[in-house]
Write a protein that holds these residues in place. Structure first.
Motif, PDB file in Angstrom:
ATOM      1  N   UNK A  31     -42.305  -6.182 -89.285  1.00 51.52           N
ATOM      2  CA  UNK A  31     -40.751  -6.147 -90.627  1.00 51.52           C
ATOM      3  C   UNK A  31     -39.876  -5.760 -91.855  1.00 51.52           C
ATOM      4  N   UNK A  32     -41.330  -5.865 -92.131  1.00 54.17           N
ATOM      5  CA  UNK A  32     -41.408  -5.110 -93.554  1.00 54.17           C
ATOM      6  C   UNK A  32     -41.072  -3.765 -93.312  1.00 54.17           C
ATOM      7  N   UNK A  33     -41.399  -3.750 -92.611  1.00 51.28           N
ATOM      8  CA  UNK A  33     -40.695  -1.767 -92.272  1.00 51.28           C
ATOM      9  C   UNK A  33     -39.105  -1.649 -93.127  1.00 51.28           C
ATOM     10  N   UNK A  34     -38.605  -2.457 -92.550  1.00 51.49           N
ATOM     11  CA  UNK A  34     -36.720  -2.444 -92.736  1.00 51.49           C
ATOM     12  C   UNK A  34     -36.560  -2.084 -94.218  1.00 51.49           C
ATOM     13  N   UNK A  35     -37.542  -3.958 -94.480  1.00 53.64           N
ATOM     14  CA  UNK A  35     -37.140  -4.226 -96.025  1.00 53.64           C
ATOM     15  C   UNK A  35     -37.181  -2.411 -96.739  1.00 53.64           C
ATOM     16  N   UNK A  36     -38.541  -2.104 -96.686  1.00 52.21           N
ATOM     17  CA  UNK A  36     -39.049  -1.119 -97.854  1.00 52.21           C
ATOM     18  C   UNK A  36     -38.347  -0.342 -97.281  1.00 52.21           C
ATOM     19  N   UNK A 215     -44.223  -5.876 -97.733  1.00 51.57           N
ATOM     20  CA  UNK A 215     -43.804  -4.247 -98.259  1.00 51.57           C
ATOM     21  C   UNK A 215     -45.437  -3.578 -98.230  1.00 51.57           C
ATOM     22  N   UNK A 216     -46.492  -4.120 -98.639  1.00 47.85           N
ATOM     23  CA  UNK A 216     -47.617  -2.806 -98.240  1.00 47.85           C
ATOM     24  C   UNK A 216     -48.000  -2.631 -96.869  1.00 47.85           C
ATOM     25  N   UNK A 217     -47.505  -3.404 -96.155  1.00 46.86           N
ATOM     26  CA  UNK A 217     -48.821  -2.081 -94.792  1.00 46.86           C
ATOM     27  C   UNK A 217     -47.434  -1.674 -94.727  1.00 46.86           C
ATOM     28  N   UNK A 218     -46.300  -1.720 -94.811  1.00 45.30           N
ATOM     29  CA  UNK A 218     -45.082  -0.949 -94.083  1.00 45.30           C
ATOM     30  C   UNK A 218     -45.158   0.126 -95.470  1.00 45.30           C
ATOM     31  N   UNK A 219     -44.971   0.398 -96.756  1.00 47.52           N
ATOM     32  CA  UNK A 219     -45.724   1.662 -97.288  1.00 47.52           C
ATOM     33  C   UNK A 219     -46.585   2.066 -97.338  1.00 47.52           C
TER      34      UNK A 219
END
Lengths: 377, 370
Positions: A31-36, A215-219
């Protein structure tokens, strides 16, 4: 080492905790992918901090410290925090970063006030709320892990169901609106899923640092792949990895909060990805730059050799390296460029220290610099 | 009020005002969240310097902390400059890593000293008066009051000395560069100031609540005025109000002072957001309402003018007809007609007929001619 491996594989408590950490890392990563991508990396921080008063109030009101109750309180508060951010941006027309800063710090301060009430309660059961500040994976019970997996799977199922909507919204919101998509509602759903991902991790990673696991895994994943589907899958995998490794390290030493360890592992993954990812990685970029630089320098020497050959009656006459160096204004590395040309078969050392073009080199120079294929008369 | 209470309140006010001053420019420069990032990262500097000098009162701690703050800003900029991550993600990646490292070091190696992870979040303003500064046997008051007072003075001096530079580079970076101010130099000097302030305040209220003190009062002041000097003054005033009311809330509830100060700052912001004279929510709702009636009043005069002297006039120019023609609710129509009558734009005739006055006719013509 062997002992550690044994613990890793067979210890029931550790397996439970690791499974929980992996599950929440995967959900947060996906889900963090979308935030990033939507440049909302810091919204996660605000949501996580805003969840604190919810945890405290849920405990004060129900007297229960069952994880689902506290997580529900956290989710409600985090969600109200999100609404507050939007309300401040729209209602007071202040920039978003100001709104995030206010919500993050004021909700957190209010949460600390609530926690002082909790700490005064003469109940043995109040112990454990502080684990929500820094995270303590050791407090994860099998039931908690079950909840993480079930709720997380639900969130991921919604993500799959509304994949197209979320994707269009993330890359081109105006286009989404022009398709007649209810943008507000889709945004609301996506943000709610982000809230879910964050509150699931609060017990393990803690309020203070949970946003980093979003954030970190998505980045990191973004560096390796260029498609959203792959990015989400990879981020989920990296998030799970950070969770498991972090829990492993943290249970190796006593009294170490899990949150900081998981965050450091996730940060290391980002660092490695930034450096080593093929294509976008900084090392790949460096190699590419050097290769291009070498080619440009070799081309320049090729052009010089061609110019010299054209001024000489004997086109195969050898020209001293010193001459070539002077033509390049004394640049170092002429030998390296000549070697490159020799490897390509465009130039040859005719006698020691003297270089000339091969017929292929002459042709190459003509097509490359004169933009014509015609043979020289 | 005991001397202890007074000292805590004085310290609270000094900390809040010292934070609010640089906060004004953080809010205006849209760098509010850098305060969050800085207040977290300075912990690493404090911890490392503490391992080195083994003294929590050493000024080296402040310098090291400020240096980590600047290092964090440089790291964020470097990461952003690789164009691999967006700026918000760069911030969200760098400061948690530094903060995690610091927390890990504390809990691993310094768990038994005064530096513990709870103090990181809560600060120790309630205990501050117990650490006295004594010179040659004379008690000069709490040590942190002197530290924070010094930082407040530093902030004031910096802002007085570089007011013009800060102002121009905040509102028009291009102009600032053209006038020969180095934007990078101003940026880093300012970030250094924010870091030093955060270190001092950190001791009193913890790393996260520093953000509340730096952002909330200036954001409230921003809603109350459009003038920079006034905004600075109001920020300081609101910060002091938040500090003192926060203290008394904490006293009343027997709760965390730092948390209450942040909550009070949030309440002050909420009140400003609702009640600000021009930009407040209430004011803009009232204004919108007023503008709606005022516009509708002109619409009514135009409608009346259109049908005046036409055969349809007896039918059209009735109050009851407005809900059909202009789709106004009967209540709104009455309100608009009342307002127009009060302004002398129309007269009520027999039945519910409406007649334009000469003034109303002129207003409608004037409005249409625009």
């Amino acid at each position: 080492m062997l002992e550690a491996l044994q613990v890793f594989l067979f210890d029931y408590t550790f397996r439970t905790v690791a499974l929980g950490a992996a599950a929440l890392g995967a959900v947060a990563g996906a889900l963090g992918c979308f935030a990033v991508l939507r440049r909302q990396s810091l919204l996660g921080d605000a949501i996580a901090h805003a969840a604190l008063p919810g945890i405290g109030l849920a405990f004060l009101l129900t007297g229960s410290r069952a994880t689902p109750v506290l997580v529900l309180g956290a989710a409600l508060a985090g969600w109200i925090g999100t609404l507050a951010v939007m309300g401040i941006v729209r209602g007071a027309r202040l920039p978003e970063d100001t709104a995030l800063g206010i919500v993050l710090s004021v909700f957190f301060g209010f949460g600390l006030v609530i926690l002082t009430f909790v700490q005064r309660l003469p109940l043995a059961s109040q112990a454990g709320l502080e684990t929500f500040l820094w995270g303590q994976a050791a407090t994860l019970m099998a039931a908690d892990v079950q909840m993480i997996i079930i709720v997380g799977a639900g969130a991921l199922a919604l993500l799959a169901l509304f994949w197209k909507e979320f994707k269009v919204l993330s890359f081109d919101g105006a286009f989404a609106a022009s398709l007649g998509m209810p943008v507000r509602r889709v945004e609301f759903l996506l943000t709610s899923l982000l809230v879910v991902a964050i509150v699931l991790g609060l017990q393990t990673v803690g309020v203070v640092l949970m946003s980093a696991l979003v954030v970190a895994p998505a980045a990191a994943a973004r560096q390796w792949v260029d498609s959203l589907g792959l990015m989400v899958l990879l981020a989920a995998a990296l998030g799970a990895l950070a969770g498991v490794v972090g829990v492993g390290f943290s249970s190796a030493g006593s009294g170490i909060p899990t949150g900081p360890v998981i965050v450091l592992v996730a940060s290391a993954i980002v660092g490695i990805s930034l450096l080593a990812a093929p294509g976008r990685g900084l090392l790949a970029e460096l190699v590419r730059q050097r290769r291009v630089g070498r080619r440009i320098r070799a081309d320049a020497v090729l052009a010089d050799l061609y110019a010299l050959a054209m001024q000489h009656e004997d086109r195969r006459y050898g020209h001293p390296v010193a001459t070539l160096r002077t033509m390049r204004h004394g640049e170092v590395g002429i030998e390296r460029s000549l070697e490159t040309l020799a490897e390509q078969g465009w130039a040859r050392e005719l006698k020691p220290g003297s270089w000339g073009l091969t017929p292929e080199g002459e042709k190459r120079a003509r097509t490359r610099f004169l933009d014509q294929d015609a043979e020289h008369p | 009020m005991s001397g202890l209470d007074f000292e805590i309140q004085l310290l609270a006010v000094v900390v809040s005002v010292a934070c609010a001053l640089p906060g004004v420019f953080l809010v205006l420069r849209r760098m509010a969240l850098l305060s969050d990032a800085i207040s977290h990262s300075i912990l690493l500097g404090i911890v490392l310097a503490f391992f080195w000098v083994q003294d929590l009162n050493s000024p080296i701690l402040i310098l090291a902390a400020a240096a980590t703050g600047l290092l964090m800003v440089a790291m964020v900029e470097a990461l952003h400059a690789t164009r691999r991550v967006k700026e918000d993600a760069a911030i969200a990646l760098v400061f948690p890593a530094l903060f995690s490292l610091a927390v890990l070091l504390i809990s691993r190696y310094a768990g038994n000293v005064h530096l513990d992870v709870d103090a990181v979040l809560l600060g120790e303003i309630a205990f501050a008066p117990f650490r006295r500064l004594e010179v040659a046997g004379h008690d000069l008051g709490p040590r942190s009051l002197w530290t924070m007072g010094g930082i407040l003075a530093l902030n004031l001096l910096f802002m007085l000395a570089f007011y013009k530079e800060l102002k121009v580079s905040t509102f028009d970076a291009g102009l600032a560069a053209a006038m020969g101010f180095s934007p990078v130099l101003i940026q880093y000097a300012f970030m250094g100031l924010v870091s030093v302030t955060a270190v001092g305040a950190f001791d009193a209220v913890g790393s996260i609540l520093v953000v509340a003190l730096m952002i909330a009062p200036p954001a409230s002041a921003r809603l109350l005025t459009d003038r920079l000097p006034l905004m600075i003054g109001l920020s300081a005033l609101l910060a002091a109000i938040s500090a003192i009311s926060g203290f008394w809330i904490a006293r009343g509830l027997d709760a965390s002072i730092a948390g209450s100060m942040a909550t009070a700052a949030g309440l002050v912001f909420l009140l400003s957001m609702l009640l600000a004279p021009d930009r407040g929510v209430v004011a803009s709702l009232l204004r919108r309402r007023r503008q709606k009636v005022s516009f509708a009043r002109l619409m009514l005069t135009i409608h009346l003018l259109n049908h005046e002297n036409s055969p349809a006039a007896p039918e059209e120019n009735r109050l009851g007809h407005l809900s059909v023609h202009l789709r106004w609710s009967p209540e709104f129509a009455r309100q608009v007609a009342d307002r127009a009558e009060r302004d002398g734009l129309l007269d009520r005739g027999e039945g519910d007929r409406l007649h334009l006055t000469p003034l109303g006719r002129e207003a409608a013509r004037h409005f249409m001619a625009r």
